[in-house]
Design an enzyme around this catalytic site. Structure first.
Site, short mmCIF file in Angstrom:
data_model
loop_
_atom_site.label_atom_id
_atom_site.label_comp_id
_atom_site.label_asym_id
_atom_site.label_seq_id
_atom_site.Cartn_x
_atom_site.Cartn_y
_atom_site.Cartn_z
N CYS A 79 70.61 132.27 1.96
CA CYS A 79 69.46 133.02 1.45
C CYS A 79 68.17 132.44 2.02
O CYS A 79 67.96 132.47 3.22
CB CYS A 79 69.48 133.05 -0.08
SG CYS A 79 68.37 134.30 -0.78
N HIS A 185 74.56 135.67 -0.81
CA HIS A 185 74.98 134.44 -1.47
C HIS A 185 76.51 134.35 -1.49
O HIS A 185 77.15 134.95 -2.35
CB HIS A 185 74.46 134.41 -2.91
CG HIS A 185 72.99 134.23 -3.02
ND1 HIS A 185 72.40 133.00 -3.12
CD2 HIS A 185 71.98 135.14 -3.04
CE1 HIS A 185 71.09 133.13 -3.21
NE2 HIS A 185 70.81 134.43 -3.15
N GLU A 187 78.26 131.97 -2.58
CA GLU A 187 78.66 131.33 -3.83
C GLU A 187 78.67 132.30 -5.00
O GLU A 187 79.20 131.98 -6.08
CB GLU A 187 77.74 130.13 -4.14
CG GLU A 187 76.38 130.47 -4.68
CD GLU A 187 75.37 130.92 -3.65
OE1 GLU A 187 74.18 131.09 -4.00
OE2 GLU A 187 75.74 131.11 -2.47
#
Length: 203
Positions: A79, A185, A187
């Protein structure tokens, strides 16, 4: 072991949790001299480009990052962390970036949208991978990942790893040697994102 740079730019806990799930040992790194101890490094972050660069420079972390990258070890920007890899960002003025990837970070040009869309771009969207590298190995060419951003990268095709369509096509992932960057993202992107992070731990 994977070092995760802590420079007060947020969103670190979810990155740690994802690596924990994969069984990868991580450590938060705020001391620039300690960065060289790690096998690979992640630069996460959410927030404003200029403020983030100020924090990196104030801690001398910008030089430490460039030294780490020059060592040839794997480096991943996520990001805002991806955006900081570029030469400059045009958020609240013009700010110098790390200059690892030639290009700039610009705001979504809403006058180019074919239909009204909200900015920031939030939610699931397709990353269309333009080539296969070790970090996206095993993923389909069109892979859904989770996005939250108002600015995006502009760069030469040689650095582009993936493009995404939101109003128009924009660069959503980059690769340059041992350096990788993802605007979405991983994650927060469930199995697809975990695959990216798993691949990163195996570099």
């Amino acid at each position: 072991m994977t070092g995760i740079i802590d420079y007060g730019a947020g969103n670190i806990r979810s990155v740690i949790n994802a690596f924990d799930y994969l069984g990868e040992k991580t450590a938060l790194v705020s001391d620039p001299d300690a960065l060289e101890k790690y096998d690979r490094v992640v630069l996460p972050g959410v927030g404003a480009f200029g403020e983030a660069m100020m924090k990196l420079k104030a801690a001398s972390m910008d030089e430490a990052i460039l030294n780490f990258i020059s060592s040839g070890r794997p480096f991943l920007g996520i990001c805002l962390g991806m955006q900081l890899l570029f030469e400059k960002g045009l958020e609240f003025g013009e700010h110098e970036g790390l200059g690892v990837v030639k290009g700039k970070i610009v705001k979504f040009e809403e006058d180019r949208f074919s239909s009204p869309l909200k900015v920031p771009h939030v939610g699931w969207n397709v990353c269309d991978f333009t080539r296969e590298t070790p970090i996206n190995k095993g993923l389909p060419r069109e892979t859904y990942l989770y996005f939250v951003h108002s600015f995006h990268a502009v760069c030469e095709p040689e650095f582009v790893l993936a493009r995404t369509h939101y109003g128009y096509d924009f660069v959503s992932a980059v690769a340059k040697g041992n350096v990788y960057g993802f605007q979405p993202h991983p994650e927060k992107s469930h199995e697809n994102g975990l695959k990216i992070l798993k691949n990163f731990t195996e570099l």
